[in-house]
Design a protein around this motif. Structure first.
Motif, PDB file in Angstrom:
ATOM      1  N   UNK A  12       9.402 -32.389 -22.530  1.00 52.63           N
ATOM      2  CA  UNK A  12       9.019 -31.098 -21.951  1.00 52.63           C
ATOM      3  C   UNK A  12       8.488 -31.274 -20.533  1.00 52.63           C
ATOM      4  N   UNK A  13       7.676 -32.297 -20.299  1.00 54.75           N
ATOM      5  CA  UNK A  13       7.150 -32.561 -18.958  1.00 54.75           C
ATOM      6  C   UNK A  13       8.311 -32.761 -17.985  1.00 54.75           C
ATOM      7  N   UNK A  14       9.265 -33.608 -18.363  1.00 62.94           N
ATOM      8  CA  UNK A  14      10.404 -33.864 -17.474  1.00 62.94           C
ATOM      9  C   UNK A  14      11.223 -32.601 -17.230  1.00 62.94           C
ATOM     10  N   UNK A  15      11.460 -31.820 -18.274  1.00 63.06           N
ATOM     11  CA  UNK A  15      12.253 -30.604 -18.132  1.00 63.06           C
ATOM     12  C   UNK A  15      11.574 -29.603 -17.194  1.00 63.06           C
ATOM     13  N   UNK A  16      10.293 -29.333 -17.417  1.00 58.65           N
ATOM     14  CA  UNK A  16       9.585 -28.355 -16.582  1.00 58.65           C
ATOM     15  C   UNK A  16       9.337 -28.880 -15.172  1.00 58.65           C
ATOM     16  N   UNK A  17       9.265 -30.180 -15.006  1.00 58.93           N
ATOM     17  CA  UNK A  17       9.110 -30.736 -13.664  1.00 58.93           C
ATOM     18  C   UNK A  17      10.420 -30.599 -12.881  1.00 58.93           C
ATOM     19  N   UNK A  18      11.533 -30.899 -13.538  1.00 60.94           N
ATOM     20  CA  UNK A  18      12.846 -30.804 -12.867  1.00 60.94           C
ATOM     21  C   UNK A  18      13.278 -29.364 -12.659  1.00 60.94           C
ATOM     22  N   UNK A  19      12.969 -28.494 -13.608  1.00 67.16           N
ATOM     23  CA  UNK A  19      13.388 -27.083 -13.567  1.00 67.16           C
ATOM     24  C   UNK A  19      12.196 -26.172 -13.833  1.00 67.16           C
ATOM     25  N   UNK A  20      11.261 -26.118 -12.875  1.00 64.81           N
ATOM     26  CA  UNK A  20      10.075 -25.294 -13.128  1.00 64.81           C
ATOM     27  C   UNK A  20      10.431 -23.816 -13.275  1.00 64.81           C
ATOM     28  N   UNK A  21       9.826 -23.190 -14.281  1.00 68.93           N
ATOM     29  CA  UNK A  21      10.034 -21.769 -14.512  1.00 68.93           C
ATOM     30  C   UNK A  21       9.101 -20.970 -13.595  1.00 68.93           C
ATOM     31  N   UNK A  22       9.568 -19.813 -13.168  1.00 72.40           N
ATOM     32  CA  UNK A  22       8.759 -18.892 -12.356  1.00 72.40           C
ATOM     33  C   UNK A  22       8.304 -19.503 -11.035  1.00 72.40           C
ATOM     34  N   UNK A  23       9.113 -20.393 -10.474  1.00 73.95           N
ATOM     35  CA  UNK A  23       8.789 -21.045  -9.202  1.00 73.95           C
ATOM     36  C   UNK A  23       9.325 -20.165  -8.069  1.00 73.95           C
ATOM     37  N   UNK A  24       8.466 -19.265  -7.610  1.00 69.91           N
ATOM     38  CA  UNK A  24       8.864 -18.343  -6.544  1.00 69.91           C
ATOM     39  C   UNK A  24       7.634 -17.639  -5.984  1.00 69.91           C
ATOM     40  N   UNK A  25       7.761 -17.170  -4.768  1.00 70.16           N
ATOM     41  CA  UNK A  25       6.720 -16.342  -4.172  1.00 70.16           C
ATOM     42  C   UNK A  25       6.904 -14.935  -4.730  1.00 70.16           C
ATOM     43  N   UNK A  26       5.818 -14.307  -5.118  1.00 72.58           N
ATOM     44  CA  UNK A  26       5.876 -12.943  -5.631  1.00 72.58           C
ATOM     45  C   UNK A  26       5.335 -12.017  -4.540  1.00 72.58           C
ATOM     46  N   UNK A  72       1.789 -25.720 -14.983  1.00 69.76           N
ATOM     47  CA  UNK A  72       1.829 -24.386 -14.372  1.00 69.76           C
ATOM     48  C   UNK A  72       3.106 -23.653 -14.770  1.00 69.76           C
ATOM     49  N   UNK A  73       4.205 -24.362 -14.927  1.00 70.71           N
ATOM     50  CA  UNK A  73       5.458 -23.755 -15.350  1.00 70.71           C
ATOM     51  C   UNK A  73       5.317 -23.175 -16.758  1.00 70.71           C
ATOM     52  N   UNK A  74       4.788 -23.966 -17.685  1.00 67.23           N
ATOM     53  CA  UNK A  74       4.544 -23.498 -19.054  1.00 67.23           C
ATOM     54  C   UNK A  74       3.566 -22.329 -19.063  1.00 67.23           C
ATOM     55  N   UNK A  75       2.501 -22.455 -18.272  1.00 70.24           N
ATOM     56  CA  UNK A  75       1.475 -21.425 -18.248  1.00 70.24           C
ATOM     57  C   UNK A  75       2.042 -20.081 -17.794  1.00 70.24           C
ATOM     58  N   UNK A  76       2.846 -20.091 -16.733  1.00 67.99           N
ATOM     59  CA  UNK A  76       3.380 -18.815 -16.228  1.00 67.99           C
ATOM     60  C   UNK A  76       4.303 -18.161 -17.252  1.00 67.99           C
ATOM     61  N   UNK A  77       4.979 -18.962 -18.048  1.00 64.07           N
ATOM     62  CA  UNK A  77       5.825 -18.399 -19.116  1.00 64.07           C
ATOM     63  C   UNK A  77       4.972 -17.757 -20.209  1.00 64.07           C
ATOM     64  N   UNK A  78       3.927 -18.451 -20.605  1.00 62.23           N
ATOM     65  CA  UNK A  78       3.137 -18.057 -21.770  1.00 62.23           C
ATOM     66  C   UNK A  78       2.218 -16.871 -21.507  1.00 62.23           C
ATOM     67  N   UNK A  79       1.686 -16.740 -20.292  1.00 64.51           N
ATOM     68  CA  UNK A  79       0.705 -15.675 -20.057  1.00 64.51           C
ATOM     69  C   UNK A  79       1.334 -14.307 -19.798  1.00 64.51           C
ATOM     70  N   UNK A  80       2.614 -14.261 -19.515  1.00 62.30           N
ATOM     71  CA  UNK A  80       3.260 -12.964 -19.277  1.00 62.30           C
ATOM     72  C   UNK A  80       3.131 -12.091 -20.519  1.00 62.30           C
ATOM     73  N   UNK A  81       2.671 -10.868 -20.303  1.00 64.92           N
ATOM     74  CA  UNK A  81       2.510  -9.925 -21.404  1.00 64.92           C
ATOM     75  C   UNK A  81       1.138  -9.982 -22.057  1.00 64.92           C
ATOM     76  N   UNK A  82       0.354 -10.985 -21.742  1.00 69.65           N
ATOM     77  CA  UNK A  82      -0.977 -11.113 -22.341  1.00 69.65           C
ATOM     78  C   UNK A  82      -2.004 -10.312 -21.545  1.00 69.65           C
TER      79      UNK A  82
END
Length: 150
Positions: A12-26, A72-82
């Protein structure tokens, strides 16, 4: 069980490091807070879009080690909707999981974040994993400042 968790942790560390989710300026973020870990050099800017007390969207920009980026990639996925309170409770559980010494870890309470439980075995890496969460905590409290792990 912990051997399987270690393998999953690395994957999971390698996957989220290589392909971070929600990596963008909002551009339309309601809250924006910078986080910095001087020990490792991790830097991030966290963006939140809120609807009353609910996190509608979360994203980040920055650079850091694999653990910091994955966290941070995992966190941004998980907190949406909370709600803010739900995210704060998750922060507390995550912090206890990564910094606790002898306590029993309730992996079910943190869901997908359980893959980062192994970081507690590497005290120098705990700040890498918790940087995003301390930054989230400041954003939820609407503190427009820079957060440092020092």
């Amino acid at each position: 069980m912990f051997e399987d968790l270690r393998d999953l942790y690395q994957e999971v560390i390698f996957d989220h490091n290589r392909n971070p989710r929600n990596f963008r300026i909002m551009a339309d973020a309601d809250r924006q807070v910078e986080g910095f870990n001087p020990l490792c050099g991790d830097r991030l800017t966290l963006y939140l879009k809120m609807d009353d007390d609910r996190i509608v969207d979360a994203s980040f920009q920055g650079s850091g080690c694999a653990i910091s980026t994955a966290s941070v990639s995992l966190m941004t996925e998980i907190v949406k909707g909370k709600t803010g309170q739900e995210a704060e409770e998750l922060f507390k559980k995550f912090h206890e999981m990564t910094t606790g010494k002898d306590e029993e870890i309730n992996l079910e309470a943190v869901g997908k974040l359980a893959v980062l439980a192994g970081v507690r075995e590497y005290p120098a890496r705990v700040k890498c994993a918790t940087l995003a969460w301390h930054t989230l905590d400041a954003a939820l409290k609407n503190e427009q400042k820079s957060i440092s792990t020092e």
